[in-house]
Design a protein around this motif. Structure first.
Motif, short mmCIF file in Angstrom:
data_model
loop_
_atom_site.label_atom_id
_atom_site.label_comp_id
_atom_site.label_asym_id
_atom_site.label_seq_id
_atom_site.Cartn_x
_atom_site.Cartn_y
_atom_site.Cartn_z
N ALA A 317 0.84 -1.21 0.00
CA ALA A 317 0.00 0.00 0.00
C ALA A 317 0.88 1.26 0.00
CB ALA A 317 -0.90 -0.01 1.23
N SER A 318 0.30 2.37 -0.46
CA SER A 318 1.07 3.63 -0.54
C SER A 318 1.71 4.01 0.79
CB SER A 318 0.15 4.77 -1.00
OG SER A 318 -0.29 4.55 -2.31
N ASP A 319 0.97 3.80 1.92
CA ASP A 319 1.49 4.29 3.21
C ASP A 319 2.65 3.45 3.75
OD1 ASP A 319 0.24 2.01 4.16
OD2 ASP A 319 -1.12 3.07 5.51
N ARG A 320 3.00 2.34 3.05
CA ARG A 320 4.19 1.60 3.45
C ARG A 320 5.45 2.37 3.01
NH1 ARG A 320 8.59 0.44 3.29
NH2 ARG A 320 9.69 -1.56 3.34
N TYR A 321 5.24 3.26 2.03
CA TYR A 321 6.37 4.00 1.46
C TYR A 321 6.35 5.49 1.80
CZ TYR A 321 6.02 -0.18 -1.47
OH TYR A 321 5.91 -1.47 -1.90
N PHE A 322 5.20 6.12 1.56
CA PHE A 322 5.14 7.59 1.57
C PHE A 322 4.03 8.10 2.48
CE2 PHE A 322 6.04 6.04 -2.83
CZ PHE A 322 7.40 6.32 -2.84
N ARG A 323 4.30 9.25 3.09
CA ARG A 323 3.25 9.90 3.87
C ARG A 323 2.15 10.37 2.93
NH1 ARG A 323 5.23 10.93 8.56
NH2 ARG A 323 7.23 11.64 7.75
N ARG A 324 2.53 10.94 1.81
CA ARG A 324 1.53 11.35 0.82
C ARG A 324 1.97 10.89 -0.55
NH1 ARG A 324 -0.24 17.51 -0.95
NH2 ARG A 324 -2.13 16.90 -2.06
N VAL A 326 1.57 10.55 -4.76
CA VAL A 326 1.20 11.58 -5.76
C VAL A 326 -0.13 11.26 -6.44
CG1 VAL A 326 3.57 12.34 -6.21
CG2 VAL A 326 2.62 10.46 -7.57
N THR A 327 -0.64 10.05 -6.24
CA THR A 327 -1.97 9.67 -6.74
C THR A 327 -2.86 9.43 -5.52
OG1 THR A 327 -1.45 7.31 -6.63
CG2 THR A 327 -0.97 8.45 -8.71
N ASP A 328 -4.15 9.13 -5.77
CA ASP A 328 -4.97 8.61 -4.68
C ASP A 328 -4.22 7.41 -4.12
OD1 ASP A 328 -6.96 10.44 -4.97
OD2 ASP A 328 -8.29 9.12 -6.14
N PRO A 329 -4.16 7.29 -2.80
CA PRO A 329 -3.33 6.21 -2.24
C PRO A 329 -3.90 4.82 -2.53
CG PRO A 329 -4.55 7.34 -0.51
CD PRO A 329 -4.76 8.14 -1.75
N PHE A 330 -2.98 3.87 -2.71
CA PHE A 330 -3.39 2.46 -2.73
C PHE A 330 -3.52 2.02 -1.28
CE2 PHE A 330 -2.11 2.85 -7.04
CZ PHE A 330 -2.84 1.88 -7.71
N VAL A 331 -4.68 1.47 -0.93
CA VAL A 331 -4.89 1.05 0.46
C VAL A 331 -5.15 -0.44 0.53
CG1 VAL A 331 -5.68 3.27 1.35
CG2 VAL A 331 -7.33 1.74 0.28
N LEU A 332 -4.72 -1.00 1.65
CA LEU A 332 -4.88 -2.44 1.87
C LEU A 332 -6.31 -2.71 2.31
CD1 LEU A 332 -2.48 -4.28 1.56
CD2 LEU A 332 -2.14 -4.20 4.03
N ASP A 333 -6.94 -3.69 1.69
CA ASP A 333 -8.29 -4.09 2.08
C ASP A 333 -8.28 -5.61 2.23
OD1 ASP A 333 -10.96 -4.55 2.42
OD2 ASP A 333 -11.60 -3.78 0.48
N GLY A 334 -8.27 -6.06 3.46
CA GLY A 334 -8.18 -7.50 3.70
C GLY A 334 -6.92 -8.09 3.08
N GLY A 335 -5.82 -7.34 3.14
CA GLY A 335 -4.55 -7.85 2.61
C GLY A 335 -4.43 -7.73 1.10
N HIS A 336 -5.40 -7.09 0.46
CA HIS A 336 -5.38 -6.98 -1.01
C HIS A 336 -5.38 -5.52 -1.45
CE1 HIS A 336 -6.67 -11.11 -0.50
NE2 HIS A 336 -6.46 -11.33 -1.78
N LEU A 337 -4.90 -5.29 -2.68
CA LEU A 337 -5.04 -3.98 -3.33
C LEU A 337 -6.01 -4.15 -4.49
CD1 LEU A 337 -1.37 -2.63 -3.62
CD2 LEU A 337 -3.03 -2.23 -1.79
#
Ligand code: SMG
Ligand code: MG
Length: 366
Positions: A317-324, A326-337
């Motif tokens: 997910a995006s927050d594993r790398y960056f605070r913000r 540059v796109t809408d963040p990729f978020v983990l949902d039940g371990g999936h993207l």
């Protein structure tokens, strides 16, 4: 008609340092490529790091190659169809990460023009992909266990530990003992030699999914020999520079699973061929990562939805790398993207987020 390309450098601080056998990344110096045609625009991300430590490419060199050789090679190419880049780019030796960035920007523009999502174009069959996470080398085992515990709590379905001589058996044992039956694998980024075979066999009792690239990039035969001496499946990353290299490594018995990175093989068209050659040989693949922003991640997640991708990728997910991001963040949902569904790579950078991190831009006419 291709009008030109914008090269944009952005500085993206990482939320935590990422240490590998070859160095430590504190922030990413990323080169983004925006292709502009008379009918569409598209984005590509160059995955070269700031220094030539993972492979021979580095970000400033990639920018130079794109400007001086790749964009001029596209003069006379009539449209953004990414297949048209392959012959002119093949004449220029090497530089797969630079080529991939330009080709992906064109691919995105071309797919947007046709209203086609990248995942569908590649032949994806899933609408979400399982996410793994790559955990860097740490100062201590308690620090590593705390990091792994955090990622598992977030829902990551597979843990990859970066290893090097002096940081291998003990951290693997500690993670296995503490977290039990999780999906666990390791990545050495070429830090060993065949003389370490007996030491690497000490990883056998820990039932790892795979050991990634233990030996140097050009030591394919060494990996085949190592595969005879250890039980852990060997997975090649750096060595797989093309579909042909994949076919060779498979034929030699050097790899029983393959990490696919489009940047390492020159783009998504070749990445798809690596996937296909592996599938035809009964070899599973999974999608690697190069600490991408949402631009590169979106396309990797589309690739990870192909049927031959049998293991969770380094698509976190995006927050594993960056605070913000540059796109809408990729978020983990039940371990999936979720696989992007919009045309092209399915995401566009947010202009404000982009402006905040941009360090330089340059426009180059074709
Ligand atoms: O994108 O989460 C990520 C990083 C995954 O470990 C990762 N990548 O050899 O597979 C690899 C490394 C290369 C990049 S290290 C800076
Ligand atoms: Mg690797």
């Amino acid at each position: 008609m291709i009008k030109g390309f914008e090269l944009r450098r952005i500085a993206m601080p990482l939320v935590s340092p990422f240490r590998t056998s070859f160095g430590v990344e504190l922030d990413r110096d990323v080169l983004l490529v925006r292709a502009v045609t008379d009918t569409a625009e598209g984005w590509g991300e160059c995955v070269a790091m700031s220094a030539p430590l993972y492979s021979s490419e580095y970000v400033a060199g990639a920018a130079e190659v794109i400007k001086r050789f790749l964009i001029p090679a596209l003069a006379g190419v009539p449209d953004a169809d990414p297949r048209r880049t392959e012959a002119p780019f093949a004449k220029i030796k090497g530089h797969p990460m630079a080529k991939a960035a330009v080709q992906t920007a064109l691919l995105d523009a071309w797919l947007r023009e046709h209203g086609l999502p990248l995942a569908a174009h590649l032949g994806a069959e899933r609408d979400r992909v399982p996410a793994g996470v790559s955990v860097g080398i740490m100062d201590s085992i308690p620090q590593l266990l705390a990091a792994v515990e955090g990622y598992l709590a977030e829902g990551y379905l597979r843990i990859k530990l970066k290893i090097e001589p002096g940081w291998d058996v003990a951290p693997v044992r500690a993670v296995r003992e503490r977290f039990g039956d999780i999906l666990l694998q390791v990545d050495a980024n070429t830090a060993y030699t065949l003389a370490d075979a007996r030491h690497l066999a000490k990883l056998d009792p820990f039932d790892l999914l795979l050991i990634e690239q233990p030996l140097p990039e050009d030591d394919v035969r060494g990996h085949a020999e190592l595969a005879r001496q250890v039980r852990t499946p060997i997975c090649l990353d750096e060595s797989i520079t093309s579909a042909r290299a994949a076919a060779d490594a498979i034929a030699l018995g050097a790899t029983s699973v393959v990490n696919i990175k489009p940047g390492r093989v020159g783009g998504y068209l070749e990445a798809r061929r690596v996937h296909d050659v592996c599938a035809a040989n009964g070899i599973g693949v999974w999608v690697g990562g190069m600490l991408e922003t949402g631009i590169g991640r979106a396309a990797n997640v589309a690739l990870a939805a192909l049927p031959g991708c049998v293991l969770p990728g380094d698509t976190s997910a995006s927050d594993r790398y960056f605070r913000r991001d540059v796109t809408d963040p990729f978020v983990l949902d039940g371990g999936h993207l979720a696989v992007p569904t919009g045309p092209g790579i399915g995401v566009t950078p947010d202009p404000d987020a982009l402006r905040e991190v941009t360090t330089a831009t340059e426009w180059i006419h074709v």
